[in-house]
Motif scaffolding. Structure first.
Motif, PDB file in Angstrom:
ATOM      1  N   LYS A  81       0.860  -1.186   0.000  1.00  0.00           N
ATOM      2  CA  LYS A  81       0.000   0.000   0.000  1.00  0.00           C
ATOM      3  C   LYS A  81       0.885   1.221   0.000  1.00  0.00           C
ATOM      4  N   HIS A  82       0.526   2.207  -0.813  1.00  0.00           N
ATOM      5  CA  HIS A  82       1.364   3.410  -0.887  1.00  0.00           C
ATOM      6  C   HIS A  82       0.505   4.662  -0.985  1.00  0.00           C
ATOM      7  N   SER A  83       0.905   5.700  -0.266  1.00  0.00           N
ATOM      8  CA  SER A  83       0.264   7.007  -0.365  1.00  0.00           C
ATOM      9  C   SER A  83       1.208   7.971  -1.062  1.00  0.00           C
ATOM     10  N   THR A  84       0.652   8.853  -1.883  1.00  0.00           N
ATOM     11  CA  THR A  84       1.483   9.853  -2.550  1.00  0.00           C
ATOM     12  C   THR A  84       1.878  10.983  -1.612  1.00  0.00           C
ATOM     13  N   GLY A  85       1.406  10.955  -0.390  1.00  0.00           N
ATOM     14  CA  GLY A  85       1.895  11.900   0.612  1.00  0.00           C
ATOM     15  C   GLY A  85       0.935  13.013   0.940  1.00  0.00           C
ATOM     16  N   GLY A  86       0.925  13.365   2.186  1.00  0.00           N
ATOM     17  CA  GLY A  86       0.061  14.444   2.642  1.00  0.00           C
ATOM     18  C   GLY A  86       0.464  14.874   4.038  1.00  0.00           C
ATOM     19  N   VAL A  87      -0.352  15.690   4.643  1.00  0.00           N
ATOM     20  CA  VAL A  87      -0.072  16.232   5.967  1.00  0.00           C
ATOM     21  C   VAL A  87      -0.944  15.511   6.981  1.00  0.00           C
ATOM     22  N   GLY A  88      -0.313  14.943   7.991  1.00  0.00           N
ATOM     23  CA  GLY A  88      -1.051  14.150   8.960  1.00  0.00           C
ATOM     24  C   GLY A  88      -1.409  12.772   8.443  1.00  0.00           C
ATOM     25  N   ASP A  89      -0.742  12.322   7.397  1.00  0.00           N
ATOM     26  CA  ASP A  89      -1.075  11.049   6.750  1.00  0.00           C
ATOM     27  C   ASP A  89      -0.336   9.900   7.439  1.00  0.00           C
ATOM     28  N   LYS A  90      -0.991   9.353   8.459  1.00  0.00           N
ATOM     29  CA  LYS A  90      -0.433   8.195   9.157  1.00  0.00           C
ATOM     30  C   LYS A  90      -1.211   6.923   8.805  1.00  0.00           C
ATOM     31  N   VAL A  91      -1.825   6.924   7.615  1.00  0.00           N
ATOM     32  CA  VAL A  91      -2.712   5.836   7.207  1.00  0.00           C
ATOM     33  C   VAL A  91      -1.987   4.493   7.172  1.00  0.00           C
ATOM     34  N   THR A  92      -0.785   4.448   6.618  1.00  0.00           N
ATOM     35  CA  THR A  92      -0.051   3.188   6.503  1.00  0.00           C
ATOM     36  C   THR A  92       0.183   2.556   7.867  1.00  0.00           C
ATOM     37  N   LEU A  93       0.410   3.378   8.872  1.00  0.00           N
ATOM     38  CA  LEU A  93       0.690   2.876  10.213  1.00  0.00           C
ATOM     39  C   LEU A  93      -0.486   2.087  10.780  1.00  0.00           C
ATOM     40  N   ALA A  94      -1.685   2.364  10.302  1.00  0.00           N
ATOM     41  CA  ALA A  94      -2.869   1.621  10.737  1.00  0.00           C
ATOM     42  C   ALA A  94      -3.274   0.556   9.727  1.00  0.00           C
ATOM     43  N   VAL A  95      -3.215   0.893   8.435  1.00  0.00           N
ATOM     44  CA  VAL A  95      -3.678  -0.028   7.401  1.00  0.00           C
ATOM     45  C   VAL A  95      -2.820  -1.294   7.352  1.00  0.00           C
ATOM     46  N   ALA A  96      -1.507  -1.151   7.423  1.00  0.00           N
ATOM     47  CA  ALA A  96      -0.634  -2.321   7.288  1.00  0.00           C
ATOM     48  C   ALA A  96      -0.876  -3.356   8.392  1.00  0.00           C
ATOM     49  N   PRO A  97      -0.838  -2.977   9.676  1.00  0.00           N
ATOM     50  CA  PRO A  97      -1.081  -4.012  10.702  1.00  0.00           C
ATOM     51  C   PRO A  97      -2.508  -4.543  10.709  1.00  0.00           C
ATOM     52  N   LEU A  98      -3.486  -3.703  10.392  1.00  0.00           N
ATOM     53  CA  LEU A  98      -4.868  -4.192  10.342  1.00  0.00           C
ATOM     54  C   LEU A  98      -5.052  -5.223   9.226  1.00  0.00           C
ATOM     55  N   GLU A 255      -1.489   8.808  17.307  1.00  0.00           N
ATOM     56  CA  GLU A 255      -2.827   8.846  16.728  1.00  0.00           C
ATOM     57  C   GLU A 255      -3.126   7.569  15.943  1.00  0.00           C
ATOM     58  N   ALA A 256      -2.125   7.011  15.265  1.00  0.00           N
ATOM     59  CA  ALA A 256      -2.324   5.747  14.547  1.00  0.00           C
ATOM     60  C   ALA A 256      -2.698   4.634  15.505  1.00  0.00           C
ATOM     61  N   ILE A 257      -2.097   4.628  16.669  1.00  0.00           N
ATOM     62  CA  ILE A 257      -2.422   3.616  17.682  1.00  0.00           C
ATOM     63  C   ILE A 257      -3.872   3.787  18.137  1.00  0.00           C
ATOM     64  N   LYS A 258      -4.333   5.022  18.263  1.00  0.00           N
ATOM     65  CA  LYS A 258      -5.742   5.259  18.598  1.00  0.00           C
ATOM     66  C   LYS A 258      -6.671   4.705  17.517  1.00  0.00           C
ATOM     67  N   ILE A 259      -6.280   4.883  16.260  1.00  0.00           N
ATOM     68  CA  ILE A 259      -7.094   4.357  15.150  1.00  0.00           C
ATOM     69  C   ILE A 259      -7.202   2.838  15.261  1.00  0.00           C
ATOM     70  N   LEU A 260      -6.097   2.184  15.586  1.00  0.00           N
ATOM     71  CA  LEU A 260      -6.102   0.731  15.719  1.00  0.00           C
ATOM     72  C   LEU A 260      -6.968   0.266  16.885  1.00  0.00           C
ATOM     73  N   HIS A 261      -7.130   1.111  17.888  1.00  0.00           N
ATOM     74  CA  HIS A 261      -7.985   0.800  19.031  1.00  0.00           C
ATOM     75  C   HIS A 261      -9.444   1.184  18.773  1.00  0.00           C
ATOM     76  N   GLY A 262      -9.702   1.836  17.605  1.00  0.00           N
ATOM     77  CA  GLY A 262     -11.058   2.274  17.314  1.00  0.00           C
ATOM     78  C   GLY A 262     -11.418   3.592  17.957  1.00  0.00           C
ATOM     79  N   ARG A 263     -10.394   4.351  18.386  1.00  0.00           N
ATOM     80  CA  ARG A 263     -10.641   5.624  19.076  1.00  0.00           C
ATOM     81  C   ARG A 263     -10.027   6.806  18.325  1.00  0.00           C
ATOM     82  N   GLY A 264      -9.731   6.617  17.064  1.00  0.00           N
ATOM     83  CA  GLY A 264      -9.095   7.679  16.300  1.00  0.00           C
ATOM     84  C   GLY A 264     -10.095   8.669  15.734  1.00  0.00           C
TER      85      GLY A 264
END
Length: 436
Positions: A81-98, A255-264
């Motif tokens: 999975k790859h993002s072209t980049g942005g501000v506050g983009d921590k998506v990979t940190l949640a998407v990959a382990p999920l 914040e990525a850890i919060k997303i993984l906990h369902g609290r993001g």
């Protein structure tokens, strides 16, 4: 063949031959072409562009500049999975382990910050001891043992891209569509996953400023993937404002850890869960998006996603305790609140300017080799469409000194537009491009 000839040819808008592109990448990888001449060529490409054949040739030349992993010969299916980049983009940190927690292997080679956008490797390195630089053997070993690996750009895989990636960052050539496409796809083809999901962003905080530009880039990369035998899908998503609330390396990891906990935060959480579901459908692990989203919800509720992140962090030498207790992540010594200068609705947030403010605090690089301060950054207190009263919290600044915190006050206020009338944010996902 001479590099000056290729610079002038591209400067004048001519197309380079396959042989010339192969020679250019081979010689640059061997260090016989210096950075200053490659920088000139990159600027010529930035202004003149490349046609489809040149773009494909450059991608393949960069792919062949080093080893090729072909991880799909070892684990199948295996996704990237790859993002072209942005501000506050921590998506990979949640998407990959999920995704890995849902039973699909994830082979991820990720980059450092480019310009005003943060890099996933920089965020991962906010964790004590985490090692992003892996040998080929280590990469494969971690993938097969843990069903996930999160590595940085290797000198052995697409080394031409590694050199060019850093050079583009400091020569104002990051936003070239051709160079973005070749950089992304050369790495992906060198890794050799079976499936690839691209998150192509548009808006003030993205390199592609319009949805039309993002779509053009997405179509180009999906076509490259198709020709190379990699099932590639691209989601076109908005970066009109920062994703989530945190901007800065350790802050985004928390914040990525919060997303993984369902609290993001709702916006980025929904994007992450959608992308995991898309990967599950692409690989045949779910018959449709509805069933895939149910799998994702179970991985979040059970804690399997955050456990998988802690597992891969530990496997790569990091302190998994910082995933289990995010309060242990590095923290800046100074916290300062910028408040709303007026009452009203937030009508706009310039994500690029927010990213530049974060860089000025030490969270990003202004020139090649600059050190990163993982502690610094920003936490937004309100987003587009929110209503505030004058004096209410707007942005929390995490800085090294009081003077640095004070120095960004006016620049932060300039990032916001206000309205007397209510404002609604547009959809985060604009379109999904599938191979034709």
């Amino acid at each position: 063949m001479q590099i000056v000839e290729l610079i002038s040819k591209k400067r004048d808008g001519e197309a380079l031959t396959t042989e010339q592109i192969d020679w250019l990448i081979d010689q640059y990888t061997r260090d016989t072409i210096p950075d200053y001449q490659m920088a000139a060529w990159l600027m010529a490409v930035y202004w003149r562009g490349m046609d489809a054949r040149e773009t494909s040739d450059l991608t393949l030349a960069m792919m062949r500049s080093g080893e090729q992993l072909r991880v799909r010969d070892i684990v199948t299916p295996v996704v990237d999975k790859h993002s072209t980049g942005g501000v506050g983009d921590k998506v990979t940190l949640a998407v990959a382990p999920l995704t890995a927690a849902c039973g699909v292997a994830v082979s991820k080679m990720t980059g450092r910050g480019l310009g005003h956008t943060g890099g996933t490797v920089d965020k991962l390195e906010a964790i004590d001891g985490f090692r992003a630089t892996l040998s080929r053997t280590e990469f494969i070993d971690i993938l097969t043992k843990h069903n996930i690996v999160l590595a940085g750009q290797s000198q052995d895989l697409a080394p031409a891209d590694g050199k060019m990636y850093a050079l583009r960052d400091v020569t104002a050539t990051v936003s070239s569509l051709s160079l973005i496409a070749t950089s992304i796809m050369s790495k992906k083809l060198a890794i050799g996953s079976s499936h690839l999901l691209l998150d192509v962003k548009f808006g003030s905080g993205a390199f592609m400023k319009t949805q039309e530009q993002a779509r053009e880039l997405a179509v180009a990369m999906v076509e490259i993937g198709k020709l190379a035998g990699m099932h590639t899908v691209a989601a076109i998503t908005s970066m009109e404002q920062p994703l989530g609330y945190a901007v800065g390396n350790a802050l985004e990891m928390a914040e990525a850890i919060k997303i993984l906990h369902g609290r993001g935060p709702r916006d980025i959480s929904e994007l992450c869960y959608h992308e995991v579901a898309e990967l599950l459908v692409m690989t045949g692990n779910a018959p449709g998006m509805s069933e895939a989203k149910q799998q994702v919800e179970r991985a979040v509720r059970s804690g399997a996603g955050v456990a998988k992140l802690a597992e891969v962090i530990a496997a790569q030498g990091g302190d998994a305790g910082q995933v289990e207790q995010p309060s242990l992540l590095p923290a800046a010594p100074v916290r300062s609140m910028v408040v709303a200068p007026r009452s009203g609705y937030i009508a706009g947030i310039d994500a690029e300017k927010i990213g530049l403010v974060s860089m000025s605090l030490g969270a990003g690089r202004f020139k090649k080799g600059d050190p990163i301060d993982h502690r610094t950054g920003l936490i937004l207190q309100a987003k587009l469409g929110d209503q505030l009263r004058a004096g209410e919290p707007l942005v929390e600044v995490h800085a090294r000194t009081e003077s640095e915190a004070e120095s960004v006050h006016d620049a932060l206020l300039a990032c916001y537009r206000w309205s007397e009338a209510s404002v609604t944010a547009g959809p985060l996902i604009g379109e999904v491009i599938h191979p034709s």
